[in-house]
Enzyme design. Structure first.
Site, PDB file in Angstrom:
ATOM      1  N   LYS A 201      -3.305  -5.955   3.421  1.00  0.00           N
ATOM      2  CA  LYS A 201      -4.253  -4.840   3.433  1.00  0.00           C
ATOM      3  C   LYS A 201      -5.640  -5.391   3.741  1.00  0.00           C
ATOM      4  CE  LYS A 201      -6.116  -1.130   0.623  1.00  0.00           C
ATOM      5  NZ  LYS A 201      -5.930  -0.290  -0.577  1.00  0.00           N
ATOM      6  N   GLU A 240       0.357 -13.988   2.597  1.00  0.00           N
ATOM      7  CA  GLU A 240       0.442 -12.892   1.619  1.00  0.00           C
ATOM      8  C   GLU A 240       1.866 -12.341   1.552  1.00  0.00           C
ATOM      9  OE1 GLU A 240      -1.463 -11.564  -0.571  1.00  0.00           O
ATOM     10  OE2 GLU A 240      -3.542 -12.005  -0.065  1.00  0.00           O
ATOM     11  N   LYS A 255      -1.750  -2.470   6.600  1.00  0.00           N
ATOM     12  CA  LYS A 255      -2.719  -1.375   6.489  1.00  0.00           C
ATOM     13  C   LYS A 255      -4.102  -1.850   6.842  1.00  0.00           C
ATOM     14  CE  LYS A 255      -4.462   1.581   2.896  1.00  0.00           C
ATOM     15  NZ  LYS A 255      -4.497   1.792   1.498  1.00  0.00           N
ATOM     16  N   SER A 281      -6.512   7.069   6.800  1.00  0.00           N
ATOM     17  CA  SER A 281      -7.310   8.282   6.928  1.00  0.00           C
ATOM     18  C   SER A 281      -8.242   8.265   8.143  1.00  0.00           C
ATOM     19  CB  SER A 281      -8.115   8.493   5.647  1.00  0.00           C
ATOM     20  OG  SER A 281      -8.894   7.336   5.360  1.00  0.00           O
ATOM     21  N   TYR A 319      -0.706  10.956   7.641  1.00  0.00           N
ATOM     22  CA  TYR A 319      -1.119  12.305   7.261  1.00  0.00           C
ATOM     23  C   TYR A 319      -0.596  13.346   8.245  1.00  0.00           C
ATOM     24  CZ  TYR A 319      -3.980   9.504   4.201  1.00  0.00           C
ATOM     25  OH  TYR A 319      -4.369   8.577   3.267  1.00  0.00           O
TER      26      TYR A 319
HETATM   27  C1  PBG Z   1      -6.709   2.422  -2.871  1.00  0.00           C
HETATM   28  C2  PBG Z   1      -6.239   2.874  -1.562  1.00  0.00           C
HETATM   29  C3  PBG Z   1      -7.005   3.052  -0.399  1.00  0.00           C
HETATM   30  C4  PBG Z   1      -6.139   3.604   0.533  1.00  0.00           C
HETATM   31  C5  PBG Z   1      -4.880   3.742  -0.058  1.00  0.00           C
HETATM   32  N1  PBG Z   1      -4.962   3.267  -1.350  1.00  0.00           N
HETATM   33  C6  PBG Z   1      -8.430   2.859  -0.118  1.00  0.00           C
HETATM   34  C7  PBG Z   1      -9.103   1.608  -0.419  1.00  0.00           C
HETATM   35  O1  PBG Z   1      -8.496   0.554  -0.601  1.00  0.00           O
HETATM   36  O2  PBG Z   1     -10.340   1.664  -0.514  1.00  0.00           O
HETATM   37  C8  PBG Z   1      -6.550   4.017   1.912  1.00  0.00           C
HETATM   38  C9  PBG Z   1      -5.703   5.016   2.576  1.00  0.00           C
HETATM   39  C10 PBG Z   1      -6.327   5.702   3.724  1.00  0.00           C
HETATM   40  O3  PBG Z   1      -7.455   5.394   4.158  1.00  0.00           O
HETATM   41  O4  PBG Z   1      -5.665   6.600   4.238  1.00  0.00           O
HETATM   42  N2  PBG Z   1      -6.428   1.147  -3.253  1.00  0.00           N
END
Ligand code: PBG
Length: 329
Positions: A201, A240, A255, A281, A319
């Site tokens: 991530k 990781e 991600k 998102s 989404y």
């Molecule tokens: C929280 C989390 C995040 C997302 C999923 N879980 C945001 C972040 O790490 O700040 C992002 C998902 C998205 O942007 O659609 N740990």
């Protein structure tokens, strides 16, 4: 790969000429089995609240949830992911609300599991919806304390499993949490609860609209670079992933999605574990806004999702899941 054949005896356009022929030679096909649908939940009754930064995505009160779940099941979406928007009055420095067995996520899990067994339920394990500072863990001298955070994440995971969560998805990027969570789950007789690790991530600008959706954007102090990965790195992602596999992850997540297709591919080449992609998102909002303004066509959605499949993803969190599943077989 060495290319065989040459023009004019070889003409690649021959296979592309007819629709039936294109269908025969198609290498990858998206289906609703590939989709995971994230749903934002909030308190209250009879609420479907638009999220300004994500046109077409809403926060729902729990009385609206069963309808959504039924819709997802009918469209053959295998799993949904629940994300809570918590009122700021319930946030504190220790993320206490995360461990409340009557918090929003727990209530939603109980409600859905009571009536619907045929759809998977996935929950984020991280503290950011619950902390006043918006970080995924607890702070000690302004630094997210790894080991103290992991202790809370373990408890959060057990609680979610007790409430009926099928797939525990740690998205916090703390070191060592997969092993600790797996051990605790096993000890509590949740051997069959799966772990989907957000293993790779990245600290990304593409999470902005999500933070607005769960209400952590205004409160977030600083950035998440001391725990989420630097977007310049590939080999670090492989480290990781290998650690998380050793610690007991059943599936791993990359991600964001679209800027990281190379990471999906290199994980696929190096490990034999299912890899999921999260079309986050910001990616959603980019596409959706451009489609709404008629700058690009709606077909762009399937194109991006098929791109994940081509790179090697087994499934995609998106989404668009609900809307796109309708148009798929
Ligand atoms: C929280 C989390 C995040 C997302 C999923 N879980 C945001 C972040 O790490 O700040 C992002 C998902 C998205 O942007 O659609 N740990």
């Amino acid at each position: 790969m060495k290319s065989i054949g040459s023009y004019p005896s070889t003409r690649l356009r021959r296979n592309r000429k007819k629709n039936w022929s294109r269908r025969l030679v198609q290498e990858n096909e998206l289906s609703s089995n590939d989709l995971i649908w994230p749903i934002f939940i909030r308190e209250g009754k009879n609420i479907k609240e638009p999220i300004e930064t994500m046109p077409g995505v809403y926060r729902y009160s729990l009385d609206k949830i069963e309808k959504l779940v039924e819709g997802a099941i009918n469209k053959k979406i295998p799993m949904i992911a629940l994300f809570p928007n918590i009122p700021s009055s319930k946030k504190d420095n220790k993320a206490s609300e995360a461990l409340n067995k009557n918090n929003l996520v727990c209530k939603a899990l109980r409600l859905i599991k009571k009536n619907y067994k045929q759809i998977g339920l996935m929950c984020d394990v991280a503290l950011d919806p619950y902390t006043i500072h918006g970080h995924d863990g607890v702070l000690k001298k302004n630094y997210v304390d790894n080991d103290e955070t992991v202790k809370i994440l373990v408890k959060q995971s057990i609680l979610q499993a007790q409430m009926g969560c099928d797939v525990i998805a740690p998205s916090d990027m703390m070191d060592g949490r997969i092993g600790k969570i797996r051990k605790a789950l096993d000890k509590n007789k949740f051997e069959d609860v799966q772990i989907l690790s957000y293993a790779a991530k990245y600290a990304s600008s593409f999470y902005g609209p999500f933070r607005e959706a769960v209400g952590s954007n205004k409160s977030l102090k600083g950035d998440k670079k001391t725990y989420q990965m630097d977007f310049s790195n590939n080999l670090e992602a492989l480290r990781e992933i290998s650690l998380d596999i050793k610690e007991g992850a059943d599936m791993v997540m990359v991600k964001p999605g679209m800027p990281y297709l190379d990471i999906i591919k290199s994980i696929k080449e190096n490990f034999k574990i299912p890899v999921f992609a999260y079309q986050v998102s910001g990616e959603y909002s980019l596409i959706k806004n451009a489609v709404n303004k008629k700058i690009i066509s709606e077909n762009s959605v399937i194109e991006t999702l098929t791109g994940f499949k081509r790179a090697g993803a087994s499934a995609i969190v998106t989404y668009f899941a609900d809307k796109i599943a309708k148009s798929l077989k």
